[in-house]
Design a protein around this motif. Sequence first.
Motif, PDB file in Angstrom:
ATOM      1  N   ASP A  39       0.848  -1.189   0.000  1.00  8.00           N
ATOM      2  CA  ASP A  39       0.000   0.000   0.000  1.00  8.00           C
ATOM      3  C   ASP A  39       0.885   1.241   0.000  1.00  8.00           C
ATOM      4  O   ASP A  39       1.750   1.381   0.859  1.00  8.00           O
ATOM      5  N   GLY A  40       0.662   2.121  -0.954  1.00 11.35           N
ATOM      6  CA  GLY A  40       1.500   3.303  -1.068  1.00 11.35           C
ATOM      7  C   GLY A  40       2.576   3.110  -2.125  1.00 11.35           C
ATOM      8  O   GLY A  40       3.759   3.320  -1.869  1.00 11.35           O
ATOM      9  N   PHE A  62       5.389   3.279   3.028  1.00  8.51           N
ATOM     10  CA  PHE A  62       4.519   2.286   2.402  1.00  8.51           C
ATOM     11  C   PHE A  62       4.320   1.151   3.398  1.00  8.51           C
ATOM     12  O   PHE A  62       5.101   0.971   4.335  1.00  8.51           O
ATOM     13  N   SER A 111       0.158   6.079   2.529  1.00 11.93           N
ATOM     14  CA  SER A 111      -0.408   4.746   2.711  1.00 11.93           C
ATOM     15  C   SER A 111      -1.352   4.666   3.912  1.00 11.93           C
ATOM     16  O   SER A 111      -1.954   5.654   4.329  1.00 11.93           O
TER      17      SER A 111
END
Length: 238
Positions: A60-61, A72, A172
């Motif tokens: 994520d990110g 992230f 994120s």
Amino acid sequence: MKRKRTTPPLTEADRRSQQMIVKGLREAYSKVPILSEEGEEIPYVKRKNWSMFFLVDPLDGTKEFIRRNGEFTVNIALIEAGYPVMGVIYAPVLDTFYFGKPGLGSFKLEEASRAAVADDQALIRQSTRLPVVGSDDIIHVVTSRSHMSKETEAFIGELRRDYEVDVISAGSSLKFCLVAEGVAGYYPRYAPTMEWDTAAGQAIVEAAGGTMLRYEDHERFYYNRENLKNGWFLVKRL
């Protein structure tokens, strides 16, 4: 395999993380299905009757990962009857692990890779219960480092009419973690996300005593909808 148009640019890290997580979950929970950003697209007609499933974002990110700023995460949530009942978020560069379960609470483990964790109780003993930051006279709002919207700016503007407001930017799902910690009181998200972006964070925030409510009706956020694209929401500390 058909790719979803909403999927962000893939990196080799996405793929490797996906493979490792899915392998581990299937070995430990062979009967629980997995819905993942980098996994195969599963039609709603097949998943709509799932009573329980894992919702995974292996990285994520992506923008934060590409920028090498360390913000992230890896997100895993367990969804039951449409709501997250467990969530874990790991920030590899920060080596910080967040986890939460309603009824148990939310926790933060720093230097997670060095921890000696034999079971759940050992994990909890080495972790810090959330929230850890007390309230003050300043309203702290955490916003996306990469996706600020005019509606979010308007939300902050409304708060500033009555309060002193401090704006924190983060990437994120770390934004959820900052609310769970008590570092931020609000996380308004008036821009698109996907279900795997938010489920683990919601579980951690809720287990810490916070809320995540839909913008349109102020009801609790739920999952496994036909369209996996999220609507707007507001995460609040208390």
